[in-house]
Design an enzyme around this catalytic site. Structure first.
Site, PDB file in Angstrom:
ATOM      1  N   SER A   1       0.817  -1.314   0.047  1.00  0.00           N
ATOM      2  CA  SER A   1       0.107   0.015   0.002  1.00  0.00           C
ATOM      3  C   SER A   1       0.795   1.165  -0.207  1.00  0.00           C
ATOM      4  O   SER A   1       2.234   1.409   0.689  1.00  0.00           O
ATOM      5  CB  SER A   1      -0.939   0.116   1.101  1.00  0.00           C
ATOM      6  OG  SER A   1      -1.408   1.094   1.269  1.00  0.00           O
TER       7      SER A   1
ATOM      8  N   TYR B   1      -2.278   5.849  -5.204  1.00  0.00           N
ATOM      9  CA  TYR B   1      -3.246   6.666  -5.297  1.00  0.00           C
ATOM     10  C   TYR B   1      -2.962   8.016  -6.245  1.00  0.00           C
ATOM     11  O   TYR B   1      -1.590   8.062  -6.360  1.00  0.00           O
ATOM     12  CB  TYR B   1      -3.961   7.491  -3.910  1.00  0.00           C
ATOM     13  CG  TYR B   1      -4.237   6.316  -2.966  1.00  0.00           C
ATOM     14  CD1 TYR B   1      -5.596   5.876  -3.160  1.00  0.00           C
ATOM     15  CD2 TYR B   1      -3.618   5.984  -1.997  1.00  0.00           C
ATOM     16  CE1 TYR B   1      -6.215   4.764  -2.272  1.00  0.00           C
ATOM     17  CE2 TYR B   1      -4.215   5.081  -0.860  1.00  0.00           C
ATOM     18  CZ  TYR B   1      -5.291   4.525  -1.105  1.00  0.00           C
ATOM     19  OH  TYR B   1      -5.838   3.512  -0.342  1.00  0.00           O
TER      20      TYR B   1
ATOM     21  N   HIS C   1     -13.962  -1.037  -2.653  1.00  0.00           N
ATOM     22  CA  HIS C   1     -13.090  -0.466  -1.715  1.00  0.00           C
ATOM     23  C   HIS C   1     -13.669  -1.204  -0.439  1.00  0.00           C
ATOM     24  O   HIS C   1     -13.338  -0.643   0.691  1.00  0.00           O
ATOM     25  CB  HIS C   1     -12.963   0.992  -1.542  1.00  0.00           C
ATOM     26  CG  HIS C   1     -11.588   1.426  -1.217  1.00  0.00           C
ATOM     27  ND1 HIS C   1     -10.857   1.849  -1.882  1.00  0.00           N
ATOM     28  CD2 HIS C   1     -11.009   1.369   0.009  1.00  0.00           C
ATOM     29  CE1 HIS C   1      -9.724   2.457  -1.499  1.00  0.00           C
ATOM     30  NE2 HIS C   1      -9.864   1.989  -0.151  1.00  0.00           N
TER      31      HIS C   1
ATOM     32  N   ARG D   1     -16.014   0.819   1.574  1.00  0.00           N
ATOM     33  CA  ARG D   1     -15.648   1.753   2.594  1.00  0.00           C
ATOM     34  C   ARG D   1     -15.518   3.146   1.902  1.00  0.00           C
ATOM     35  O   ARG D   1     -15.061   4.146   2.621  1.00  0.00           O
ATOM     36  CB  ARG D   1     -14.046   1.174   2.881  1.00  0.00           C
ATOM     37  CG  ARG D   1     -13.889   0.409   3.608  1.00  0.00           C
ATOM     38  CD  ARG D   1     -12.414  -0.039   3.961  1.00  0.00           C
ATOM     39  NE  ARG D   1     -11.497   0.775   4.640  1.00  0.00           N
ATOM     40  CZ  ARG D   1     -11.246   0.981   6.138  1.00  0.00           C
ATOM     41  NH1 ARG D   1     -12.220   0.245   6.738  1.00  0.00           N
ATOM     42  NH2 ARG D   1     -10.513   1.738   6.354  1.00  0.00           N
TER      43      ARG D   1
ATOM     44  N   LYS E   1      -7.640  -0.071 -10.273  1.00  0.00           N
ATOM     45  CA  LYS E   1      -8.628  -0.755  -8.962  1.00  0.00           C
ATOM     46  C   LYS E   1      -9.714   0.181  -8.720  1.00  0.00           C
ATOM     47  O   LYS E   1      -9.276   1.431  -8.254  1.00  0.00           O
ATOM     48  CB  LYS E   1      -7.872  -1.026  -7.990  1.00  0.00           C
ATOM     49  CG  LYS E   1      -8.371  -1.535  -6.666  1.00  0.00           C
ATOM     50  CD  LYS E   1      -7.313  -1.729  -5.558  1.00  0.00           C
ATOM     51  CE  LYS E   1      -7.964  -2.835  -4.525  1.00  0.00           C
ATOM     52  NZ  LYS E   1      -9.082  -2.130  -3.650  1.00  0.00           N
TER      53      LYS E   1
END
Length: 381
Positions: A106, A129, A275, A278, A251
């Site tokens: 991550s 991200y 997600h 979430r 994603k």
């Protein structure tokens, strides 16, 4: 406690973890309807049982982006994994490596890329991200490439953080959050000793490496809120291609039109995902979203799926609905929190065995044999 499933690991994790950490991984957005539907909708997918087909030679191996995987499973990127076990990203990555499947690092991991990559033999994947700080993005991509990461997982369903009510109640955020987290830690001595004391530094390792200073849990929510970029568009992905020439997976796809856009862009894969419930509560579960997406783009792009997967039977269901590979998030973090890397290894073995049972009783001898012919019907509820 006897452990036989991801649900058992969830119960064990709940006992071991301070509430702010358990509810952070366990919770969803708003009233958590989509979080519940992810599990409920998947459980309603009926498989077609077949018998007397000589299923003595099953093969769970599959190929994805020129990588051989022992089964069609990858570990999802999960922020703060290193808070669930001592240097948790390292332990989870090693368990995945031993099983012969990918681990995805991550952006907001505790352990930095450079700590995890040397501990495993197969290349890990890296998740990113779109952030306002393009300098960080460039730095992260360059470091991931230098560390030998093979696949970029680009998360697009978080231009703004979701409204997660549990976090305010648990102490992850809200008034007096730091004091509440400290008091909770003191009442969970096993975690406090193993992770709280011996698992330091409690840092956002990849971000700290870029900023040149520690960024701890107290900075986590604020940093994310200030850096997520609601202006994200497909042109931002063109920019990323300048720094990443390996496989790229988008994603957070729930709509067939977005899946078609990913094909037109030239992505190598997509992850059908909400997600884990979430972000936007009330959207389709992944199990409901997957079939029309597969109808639209199957064969043109690799389809991965996550959200709601808890066992090997769920993986067979997702493959039958159109996925090529599945990703595990909460399930592996529950196991990591309860039993460290050994817990993750055990969970992966349980999933392997559960897949073999499901394949044997649906007549699917290979992963390629798991398709819509294995389904009885899809519920219209």
């Amino acid at each position: 406690m006897i452990i036989s499933s991801a649900n058992d690991y969830r119960a064990a994790a709940k006992r071991r973890l301070p509430p702010f950490l358990f509810h952070y991984i366990d919770g969803g957005a708003y009233e958590e309807y989509t979080l519940k539907r992810n599990i409920e909708d998947l459980s309603q997918i009926a498989l077609r049982q077949r018998v007397l087909n000589d299923m003595s030679q099953l093969n769970l191996e599959t190929q994805l982006f020129d990588e051989t995987m022992s089964m069609p499973v990858a570990l999802s990127p999960v922020g703060l994994t290193g808070m669930y076990a001592r240097r948790g990203e390292v332990q989870a990555a090693m368990a995945a490596d031993q099983k012969g499947i990918p681990f995805t690092m991550s952006t907001v991991s505790v352990c930095p890329i450079e700590e995890v990559a040397p501990k495993i033999n197969r290349p890990m994947w890296f998740q990113l991200y779109v952030l306002k700080d393009r300098g960080f993005m460039q730095n992260a991509l360059e470091r991931a490439k230098a560390a030998g990461c093979s696949t970029l997982v680009f998360t697009v369903d978080m231009p703004v953080p979701g409204a997660r009510y549990r976090d305010a109640h648990s102490g992850m955020s809200g008034k007096n959050a730091a004091m509440r987290r400290y008091l909770q830690s003191m009442t969970h001595p096993q975690w406090a000793w193993d992770v709280g004391l011996q698992g330091r530094p409690h840092d956002l390792g990849n971000i700290s490496a870029y900023l040149g200073k520690p960024t701890g849990l107290e900075d986590y929510i604020g940093w994310l809120g200030n850096n997520f970029d609601p202006s994200i568009s497909w042109k931002d992905l063109d920019w990323i291609r300048e720094y990443w020439d390996g496989p790229m997976v988008i994603k957070g796809i729930l709509d067939p039109e977005d899946a078609k856009d990913a094909v037109r862009f030239g992505a190598d894969g997509i992850v059908v995902s909400n997600h884990g419930g979430r972000q936007l509560d009330g959207v389709l579960s992944s199990a409901r979203a997957l079939p029309p997406i597969a109808d639209a783009v199957k064969g043109e792009i690799k389809i991965l799926a996550d959200s709601g997967i808890r066992n090997g039977l769920d993986i067979v269901r997702m493959l039958a609905l159109g996925a090529d590979v599945c990703m595990l998030g909460r399930a592996f973090v529950y196991a990591l929190a309860a039993g460290g890397g050994a817990g993750v290894s055990n969970l992966l073995e349980l999933i392997d065995k559960e897949m073999r049972v499901a394949m044997t009783l649906t007549g699917a001898k290979t992963i390629a044999d798991i398709n819509s012919d294995c389904l009885v019907k899809l519920s219209n509820k």
